[in-house]
Write an enzyme that holds these catalytic residues in place. Structure first.
Site, PDB file in Angstrom:
ATOM      1  N   ARG A 224      19.420 -13.889  57.173  1.00 26.80           N
ATOM      2  CA  ARG A 224      20.371 -14.429  58.149  1.00 26.80           C
ATOM      3  C   ARG A 224      20.406 -15.954  58.097  1.00 26.80           C
ATOM      4  NH1 ARG A 224      21.940 -10.376  61.852  1.00 26.80           N
ATOM      5  NH2 ARG A 224      20.330  -8.836  62.334  1.00 26.80           N
TER       6      ARG A 224
ATOM      7  N   GLU B 138      32.159 -12.616  66.982  1.00 24.75           N
ATOM      8  CA  GLU B 138      31.470 -11.675  66.082  1.00 24.75           C
ATOM      9  C   GLU B 138      31.310 -12.310  64.709  1.00 24.75           C
ATOM     10  OE1 GLU B 138      29.847  -9.066  65.772  1.00 24.75           O
ATOM     11  OE2 GLU B 138      30.657  -7.303  66.776  1.00 24.75           O
ATOM     12  N   ASP B 139      30.276 -11.926  64.005  1.00 23.78           N
ATOM     13  CA  ASP B 139      30.134 -12.417  62.629  1.00 23.78           C
ATOM     14  C   ASP B 139      31.073 -11.669  61.685  1.00 23.78           C
ATOM     15  OD1 ASP B 139      28.686 -10.074  62.998  1.00 23.78           O
ATOM     16  OD2 ASP B 139      27.043 -10.657  61.672  1.00 23.78           O
TER      17      ASP B 139
ATOM     18  N   ASP C  95      34.338  -4.698  60.396  1.00 26.19           N
ATOM     19  CA  ASP C  95      34.343  -3.826  59.225  1.00 26.19           C
ATOM     20  C   ASP C  95      35.225  -2.619  59.580  1.00 26.19           C
ATOM     21  OD1 ASP C  95      33.479  -1.952  57.277  1.00 26.19           O
ATOM     22  OD2 ASP C  95      31.497  -2.811  57.161  1.00 26.19           O
TER      23      ASP C  95
HETATM   24  C1  PRP Z   1      27.731  -5.887  62.579  1.00 32.42           C
HETATM   25  C2  PRP Z   1      28.677  -6.869  63.218  1.00 32.42           C
HETATM   26  C3  PRP Z   1      29.464  -6.031  64.152  1.00 32.42           C
HETATM   27  C4  PRP Z   1      29.511  -4.694  63.449  1.00 32.42           C
HETATM   28  C5  PRP Z   1      30.845  -4.578  62.769  1.00 32.42           C
HETATM   29  O1  PRP Z   1      26.635  -5.717  63.417  1.00 32.42           O
HETATM   30  O2  PRP Z   1      27.998  -7.893  63.878  1.00 32.42           O
HETATM   31  O3  PRP Z   1      28.859  -5.918  65.419  1.00 32.42           O
HETATM   32  O4  PRP Z   1      28.467  -4.679  62.470  1.00 32.42           O
HETATM   33  O5  PRP Z   1      30.977  -3.327  62.139  1.00 32.42           O
HETATM   34  P1  PRP Z   1      32.145  -2.309  62.492  1.00 32.42           P
HETATM   35  O6  PRP Z   1      33.434  -3.082  62.511  1.00 32.42           O
HETATM   36  O7  PRP Z   1      32.078  -1.317  61.357  1.00 32.42           O
HETATM   37  O8  PRP Z   1      31.843  -1.677  63.802  1.00 32.42           O
HETATM   38  P2  PRP Z   1      25.250  -5.085  62.960  1.00 32.42           P
HETATM   39  O9  PRP Z   1      25.162  -3.694  63.469  1.00 32.42           O
HETATM   40  O10 PRP Z   1      25.075  -5.294  61.486  1.00 32.42           O
HETATM   41  O11 PRP Z   1      24.195  -5.932  63.790  1.00 32.42           O
HETATM   42  P3  PRP Z   1      23.729  -7.442  63.653  1.00 32.42           P
HETATM   43  O12 PRP Z   1      24.871  -8.298  64.140  1.00 32.42           O
HETATM   44  O13 PRP Z   1      22.555  -7.557  64.531  1.00 32.42           O
HETATM   45  O14 PRP Z   1      23.418  -7.717  62.200  1.00 32.42           O
END
Ligand code: PRP
Length: 181
Positions: free
Chosen positions: A171, A105-106, A109
């Site tokens: 990105r 995962e990137d 949160d």
């Molecule tokens: C981001 C990230 C995780 C999620 C984390 O995805 O890649 O999947 O948010 O947040 P959390 O811990 O509050 O659940 P995002 O929905 O921004 O999609 P993306 O990776 O396509 O930018």
């Protein structure tokens, strides 16, 4: 009356491309040293993890049999906050039963996405299931989620670059930067 969107722009560099590269190498070495078998299925969560994953796997040795797969998960948030509801938009193509799996995962949160994902993946009976996140916004956590490898712990600032976006933008930046308004 028409609502004006705030003027968001790229702000301070939190981690340069060079710093990220060094950390990614350390993470890759650590992961490789702890994978017990000779095979590893690396599962990237689209879209944010793509750049991190592609750098991470290229730091792993040819002797390790690495396969890659991807999932796409929607978190129903607006551009800067996560609402908590998640659903799978694209599942992995692979059968993960009996395999050593690394979810990449990137950012984590609230933890809702990763915790949901881990629950699903465990039901599929992998031999092992590890997680690697580049950024951990630890102070925002709402639910616990297992993070085995973490690049950097960051404060509650909105960040872009190196895969992370603001409304689909930025990105492709080589550095991780704060967003300013
Ligand atoms: C981001 C990230 C995780 C999620 C984390 O995805 O890649 O999947 O948010 O947040 P959390 O811990 O509050 O659940 P995002 O929905 O921004 O999609 P993306 O990776 O396509 O930018």
């Amino acid at each position: 009356m028409e609502r004006m969107e705030p003027d968001y722009r790229i702000g301070k560099v939190l981690f340069s491309g060079g710093e990220i590269g060094g950390r990614v190498k350390t993470l890759a070495d650590q992961i490789v040293s702890e994978v017990s078998g000779r095979d590893l299925l690396v599962v990237g969560i689209l879209n944010g993890a793509v750049i991190f994953l592609s750098d991470l796997v290229r730091r792993m040795p040819a002797e390790l049999n690495i396969k890659m797969d991807f999932m796409s998960i929607s978190s129903y948030g607006n551009a800067t906050t996560s609402s908590g509801a998640v659903r799978i938009l694209k599942d992995v193509n692979s059968d993960i039963e009996g395999r050593d799996v690394l979810i990449v995962e990137d950012i984590i949160d609230t933890g809702l996405t990763l915790s949901y994902l881990l629950n699903i993946m465990y039901t599929r009976k992998p031999a092992s299931l590890r997680t690697c996140v580049l950024l951990d916004k630890r102070e925002k956590r709402k639910v616990a989620a297992k993070v085995d490898y973490c690049g950097f712990v960051i404060p509650d600032v909105f960040v872009v670059g190196y895969g992370l976006d603001y409304g689909g933008k930025w990105r492709h930046l080589p550095d991780i930067c704060a967003v300013e308004c």
